[in-house]
Write an enzyme that holds these catalytic residues in place. Structure first.
Site, PDB file in Angstrom:
ATOM      1  N   HIS A   1      73.308  25.157  86.237  1.00  0.00           N
ATOM      2  CA  HIS A   1      74.279  24.460  87.085  1.00  0.00           C
ATOM      3  C   HIS A   1      75.267  25.447  87.695  1.00  0.00           C
ATOM      4  O   HIS A   1      75.591  26.461  87.077  1.00  0.00           O
ATOM      5  CB  HIS A   1      75.082  23.435  86.268  1.00  0.00           C
ATOM      6  CG  HIS A   1      74.262  22.293  85.778  1.00  0.00           C
ATOM      7  ND1 HIS A   1      74.734  21.360  84.903  1.00  0.00           N
ATOM      8  CD2 HIS A   1      72.990  21.940  86.060  1.00  0.00           C
ATOM      9  CE1 HIS A   1      73.779  20.478  84.660  1.00  0.00           C
ATOM     10  NE2 HIS A   1      72.721  20.808  85.344  1.00  0.00           N
TER      11      HIS A   1
ATOM     12  N   HIS B   1      66.650  15.457  88.935  1.00  0.00           N
ATOM     13  CA  HIS B   1      65.867  15.581  87.698  1.00  0.00           C
ATOM     14  C   HIS B   1      65.036  14.313  87.447  1.00  0.00           C
ATOM     15  O   HIS B   1      65.267  13.276  88.056  1.00  0.00           O
ATOM     16  CB  HIS B   1      66.797  15.814  86.509  1.00  0.00           C
ATOM     17  CG  HIS B   1      67.422  17.184  86.502  1.00  0.00           C
ATOM     18  ND1 HIS B   1      66.921  18.239  85.773  1.00  0.00           N
ATOM     19  CD2 HIS B   1      68.511  17.668  87.149  1.00  0.00           C
ATOM     20  CE1 HIS B   1      67.690  19.316  85.964  1.00  0.00           C
ATOM     21  NE2 HIS B   1      68.662  18.991  86.792  1.00  0.00           N
TER      22      HIS B   1
ATOM     23  N   ARG C   1      62.880  19.184  86.667  1.00  0.00           N
ATOM     24  CA  ARG C   1      63.456  19.213  88.028  1.00  0.00           C
ATOM     25  C   ARG C   1      62.380  18.711  88.966  1.00  0.00           C
ATOM     26  O   ARG C   1      61.311  19.316  89.069  1.00  0.00           O
ATOM     27  CB  ARG C   1      63.858  20.657  88.366  1.00  0.00           C
ATOM     28  CG  ARG C   1      64.829  21.224  87.351  1.00  0.00           C
ATOM     29  CD  ARG C   1      64.980  22.723  87.456  1.00  0.00           C
ATOM     30  NE  ARG C   1      65.950  23.161  86.428  1.00  0.00           N
ATOM     31  CZ  ARG C   1      66.633  24.273  86.492  1.00  0.00           C
ATOM     32  NH1 ARG C   1      66.480  25.106  87.506  1.00  0.00           N
ATOM     33  NH2 ARG C   1      67.503  24.591  85.535  1.00  0.00           N
TER      34      ARG C   1
HETATM   35 CU   LIG Z   1      70.307  19.982  87.279  1.00  0.00          CU
END
Ligand SMILES: [Cu+2]
Length: 201
Positions: A114, A176, A193
Site C-alpha cells: 500500500h 482485490h 489482486r
Molecule cells: Cu491492495
C-alpha cells in the site's frame, strides 16, 4: 604573519570555489524540476471548473479493461475517486492505492504494498493507521458492475505536495478478490489482486 595571510587567501579561494559548485548544482536540479512540470501537464488534465483530474484505467489478470477511476483534487484537500467497472466478482471488495506504478498481470505483485509515505499501520480500525493509500471497500453488484465514490483524504495530485500520488516510483489503484477487514496487517486480508491501474499513465 606572511604565512598566515597566504593560508587565509587559499581558504578564501576554496570557499569561493565551493559556493560556485553549489550554485551549479542548484541550476541543474532546477532544470530537472522544469522537466517534471512539463510531464505533469501531460498526465494531469484540468476540467472545466479548474480542478485537477486524473483518469485511471484498471485491467484484470487477462489484461482486459474492467474499470475506470476518475481522481479529482478536492478543494478542502485530499483526492476523491469515482470508480466505474464491470465484469467483477459480486460482493464487497478491497480497493487501495499501492506504492508502485507498475501493473503487470496476472498477479499485479509489481504494484508493491500500500502507498504508505507516513509509515503508519494498515487499516481504519488500527490505532496506528491508516495507510495514506487505504480506501473504503467497494460493493460490486450481482451483475458484476460497480459504481463507487471513495475518498483518499491523506494524498494529493499536486506533484510537489505532501503524500503526492506522483512519486518517483509511481502509484497505482488495485481491486482485490475479497474485502478489507480494515485491521489485519499489512493489507487487510483482502486476498488476490484482481485488477490494477497505473495512476498518471
Ligand atoms: Cu491492495
Amino acid at each position: 604573519m606572511h604565512k598566515y595571510g597566504r593560508g587565509l587567501f587559499i581558504i578564501m579561494i576554496a570557499i569561493i570555489s565551493l559556493s560556485a559548485c553549489t550554485q551549479t548544482n542548484n541550476n541543474e536540479s532546477k532544470s530537472t524540476d522544469d522537466q517534471a512540470d512539463v510531464e505533469s501537464q501531460e498526465t494531469v488534465e484540468t476540467n472545466a471548473s479548474g480542478v485537477e483530474e486524473v483518469l485511471v484505467t484498471l485491467m484484470n489478470a487477462d489484461g482486459k479493461t474492467v474499470a475506470t477511476a476518475t481522481l479529482t483534487e478536492k478543494a478542502e484537500g485530499g483526492v476523491g475517486i469515482i470508480l466505474e467497472g464491470e465484469d467483477l466478482p459480486p460482493g464487497e471488495l478491497a480497493f487501495h492505492i499501492h506504492e508502485s506504478g507498475q501493473c503487470v498481470p496476472p498477479d499485479f505483485e509489481t504494484a508493491g504494498g500500500h502507498y504508505n509515505p507516513t509509515g503508519s499501520k494498515h487499516g481504519f480500525k488500527h490505532p496506528e493507521g491508516p495507510h495514506a493509500g487505504d480506501l473504503k471497500n467497494i460493493t460490486v453488484n450481482e451483475d458484476g458492475t460497480v459504481y463507487a465514490e471513495v475518498e483518499a483524504p491523506m494524498v494529493t495530485l499536486k506533484r510537489d505536495g505532501e503524500n503526492t500520488l506522483f512519486t518517483k516510483e509511481g502509484t497505482s489503484l488495485i481491486i482485490h478478490a475479497g474485502p478489507d477487514d480494515y485491521i489485519s496487517q499489512p493489507s487487510g486480508d483482502a486476498g488476490d489482486r484482481i485488477a490494477c491501474g497505473v495512476i498518471g499513465e
